[in-house]
Scaffold this motif. Structure first.
Motif, PDB file in Angstrom:
ATOM      1  N   UNK A 114       1.842   6.339  10.974  1.00  0.00           N
ATOM      2  CA  UNK A 114       3.115   5.947  10.395  1.00  0.00           C
ATOM      3  C   UNK A 114       4.174   7.016  10.393  1.00  0.00           C
ATOM      4  N   UNK A 115       3.929   8.114  11.090  1.00  0.00           N
ATOM      5  CA  UNK A 115       4.932   9.178  11.142  1.00  0.00           C
ATOM      6  C   UNK A 115       6.082   8.778  12.066  1.00  0.00           C
ATOM      7  N   UNK A 120       1.253   4.994   4.619  1.00  0.00           N
ATOM      8  CA  UNK A 120       0.133   4.259   4.016  1.00  0.00           C
ATOM      9  C   UNK A 120       0.510   3.700   2.653  1.00  0.00           C
ATOM     10  N   UNK A 121       0.293   2.398   2.491  1.00  0.00           N
ATOM     11  CA  UNK A 121       0.488   1.694   1.215  1.00  0.00           C
ATOM     12  C   UNK A 121       1.849   1.974   0.597  1.00  0.00           C
ATOM     13  N   UNK A 122       2.873   1.853   1.399  1.00  0.00           N
ATOM     14  CA  UNK A 122       4.247   1.969   0.902  1.00  0.00           C
ATOM     15  C   UNK A 122       4.856   0.571   0.848  1.00  0.00           C
ATOM     16  N   UNK A 123       5.432   0.230  -0.291  1.00  0.00           N
ATOM     17  CA  UNK A 123       5.986  -1.106  -0.472  1.00  0.00           C
ATOM     18  C   UNK A 123       7.079  -1.063  -1.525  1.00  0.00           C
ATOM     19  N   UNK A 139      -8.730   4.900   8.607  1.00  0.00           N
ATOM     20  CA  UNK A 139      -7.552   4.104   8.944  1.00  0.00           C
ATOM     21  C   UNK A 139      -7.898   2.984   9.912  1.00  0.00           C
ATOM     22  N   UNK A 140      -8.782   3.263  10.886  1.00  0.00           N
ATOM     23  CA  UNK A 140      -9.159   2.220  11.848  1.00  0.00           C
ATOM     24  C   UNK A 140      -9.922   1.091  11.167  1.00  0.00           C
ATOM     25  N   UNK A 155       0.232  -2.256   3.545  1.00  0.00           N
ATOM     26  CA  UNK A 155      -0.698  -1.721   4.530  1.00  0.00           C
ATOM     27  C   UNK A 155      -0.500  -2.283   5.931  1.00  0.00           C
ATOM     28  N   UNK A 156       0.308  -3.365   6.082  1.00  0.00           N
ATOM     29  CA  UNK A 156       0.394  -4.041   7.382  1.00  0.00           C
ATOM     30  C   UNK A 156       1.043  -3.140   8.436  1.00  0.00           C
TER      31      UNK A 156
END
Length: 582
Positions: A130-131, A75-78, A14-15, A98-99
């Protein structure tokens, strides 16, 4: 031998991913602002606290409901794509999702949002990964407010490797300027340390917005054109098939058989720059790096600007998304564009159209600062009223004229042609106007003709001989230190100084340089008297050139003084009676 290859821990992955997307203040602002634009925002407020590593972006977009807010930073939700096929139908600025997730890895993230038509607004704080860690109802107008705090707080070495705060703020400003040019309808307010830094007011076109970003450029220095152009022939069939087979009602998934070109150029006789820093290209709402298109722009301005000067040009292409591959780098600034040669041809034609002189793009502007100041002084002293049914007769006159609308009236100092135009008076410098005509004729048809007897030149160096051969001249030894030239450029065959002209061509430069030199030497000299017919013929030929505003050396060819400006200066807009003191 034991294996040393191991999968990286999730937090390390992730980093690394976050570092590709978020690497400075400007990248955070870019990602958040692009989300606002995708949400349909027309007003965006960006607040920055560089010493506290905090950023806030507020907009009046469509907002998000509670379910979307809880999912937004994972992660990668759009909401912008659903499948791999959608990657070829991208009409939004963001699509990877991802932003926000990357920001939760590198900073503290808080989002307040209320959907348009929703009764409640929500505030959510996100933890690492992202929790959702906190949810509460909040009072907020429709729209979204995203706050990023303690940026790179868990990567102190990253902070130390970044430029100074002042340099980062300069990068933020440049980023917002670039985005604003692509979306001129948006109102921008930028704050730094609780003080308003700068604002950008909305405009109906990019050309009207540009002077806010480049204050030294006036509206009259720019020419803007908008064209609808067909997609490349090889893709038209595919696009039409997709339109006919796609039953989706989502406009994001529609493919148009046409594209649009929006071009803003600084007129070369009025404005240019020391560096090529204002040759900008945008595609579908985002500024991109496309060396091929940038070079096309520079080539189109070749021989219209002074030496070592560069144009102001902003090109925005709205292209069918199936022509573009956005998925090339994290910032989406480098793309692959299909049919690049086709787009280069369209851009060249558009620039030629913008630089031409016709009834469609004739400017009602005085070219020189001296005349402009004179008119302002006259306006300040005058207090006359003028009532007319036509508030702008000059514009109507311009719209009625044809491209060959200049009428030769007289010659001043055997150098300048005074020409009458339906919108006013023009002054044309005869030598450089003729030079532009001859240069374009030579560019289109570089013709070498045999000469008899041969022209004899004395003491040429090997480099000079090679240069003459490079531009197509037949040259051979004729004796000790003597060289015979067997053919010459056609415009030189009637000249008495032909030998001097050939010698000048031998000193270097490419074929275009030679063409400029021949045109300059062959053009009518200043101080040469011309009759009415000769002046009119020159004006007609000059107006038909591709780049009539400047000579091949970049000097302005004409000065225009519009009828409206003359009327203001001579105070002709008076009311009968008042002028006599009645």
């Amino acid at each position: 031998m034991a294996s040393t290859i191991q999968a990286l821990p999730t937090e390390v992955v992730y980093l690394i991913t976050a570092g590709e997307v978020i690497d400075c203040f400007a990248s955070v602002v870019r990602e958040l602002v692009e989300n606002s634009l995708d949400a349909g925002a027309t007003r965006i407020v960006v607040s920055l606290w560089p010493q506290q590593w905090r950023i806030r972006v507020a907009d009046n977009g469509c907002g998000m409901n509670l379910d979307d807010l809880q999912q937004a930073a994972t992660a990668h939700s759009t909401s912008k794509i659903r499948s791999s096929a959608d990657l070829w139908k991208i009409n939004s600025l963001g699509f990877r999702g991802e932003a926000l997730h990357s920001l939760t890895t590198l900073a503290d993230l808080e989002i307040l949002s209320r959907p348009v038509g929703g009764k409640l607004g929500w505030r959510i704080s996100y933890g690492d990964g992202g929790e959702v860690v906190q949810v509460e109802v909040t009072a907020i107008a429709p729209g979204t407010v995203v706050t990023v705090s303690h940026l790179f707080g868990n990567c102190s070495s990253r902070r130390q490797g970044l430029p100074t705060a002042a340099q980062q703020m300069k990068a933020v400003q440049a980023t917002i300027y670039q985005i604003a040019l692509c979306h001129p309808h948006v109102t921008w307010q930028i704050w730094q340390n609780d003080r308003q830094w700068f604002t950008i007011s909305p405009a109906s076109t990019t050309g009207q917005l540009l002077p806010q970003i480049l204050p030294q450029v006036r509206q009259g220095d720019l020419q803007e054109i908008k064209l609808e152009i067909p997609n490349p022939p090889s893709s038209c069939t595919d696009a039409i098939n997709r339109v006919s087979t796609d039953t989706s009602t989502d406009p994001m998934n529609r493919v148009s058989p046409h594209s649009a070109l929006n071009l803003v150029v600084g007129l070369p006789d009025r404005t240019h720059r020391h560096r090529p820093d204002w040759v900008r290209v945008a595609i579908n709402g985002r500024m991109v790096k496309t060396p091929e298109l940038e070079q096309t722009i520079l080539s189109a301005f070749h021989r219209t600007l002074p030496r070592d000067r560069y144009p102001i040009c902003f090109l925005h292409l709205a292209i069918s998304p199936d022509q573009i591959n956005w998925n090339r780098n994290p910032a989406k600034t480098e793309i692959y564009l299909n049919e690049i040669i086709y787009w280069q041809e369209q851009i060249t034609q558009a620039i030629n159209q913008a630089l031409s002189i016709s009834s469609n793009n004739l400017k009602e502007a005085v070219h020189t600062t001296r005349v402009s100041k004179l008119l302002k002084a006259a306006e300040a002293k005058g207090s006359y009223n003028f009532n007319s049914q036509n508030p702008n007769p000059c514009t109507d006159a311009i719209n009625r004229v044809s491209p060959n609308s200049l009428k030769a009236v007289a010659q001043v100092s055997n150098t300048y042609i005074v020409a009458e135009h339906p919108s006013g008076m023009w002054l044309v410098e005869q030598h450089i106007a003729h030079e532009r005509v001859l240069y374009e004729q030579l560019s289109d048809n570089w013709q070498l003709v045999p000469v008899e007897p041969s022209i004899i030149l004395y003491q040429l160096s090997p480099a000079q001989v090679l240069q003459l051969q490079r531009i197509g001249l037949e040259i051979e030894p004729f004796g000790e230190q003597l060289w015979a030239v067997r053919n010459i450029p056609a415009p030189l065959q009637q000249r008495d100084d032909c030998a001097e002209a050939i010698l000048e061509l031998s000193w270097g430069g490419d074929l275009q340089t030679a063409q400029v030199a021949v045109a300059c030497r062959s053009a009518i000299r200043n101080g040469t008297p011309m009759n009415q017919q000769e002046m009119q013929a020159l004006l007609d030929n000059w107006q038909r050139t591709r780049n009539p505003r400047t000579c091949p050396h970049g000097r302005p060819i004409y000065l225009s003084l519009e009828e409206s400006a003359l009327a203001r200066f001579f105070r002709r807009n008076w009311v009968i009676g008042k002028s006599h003191g009645i």
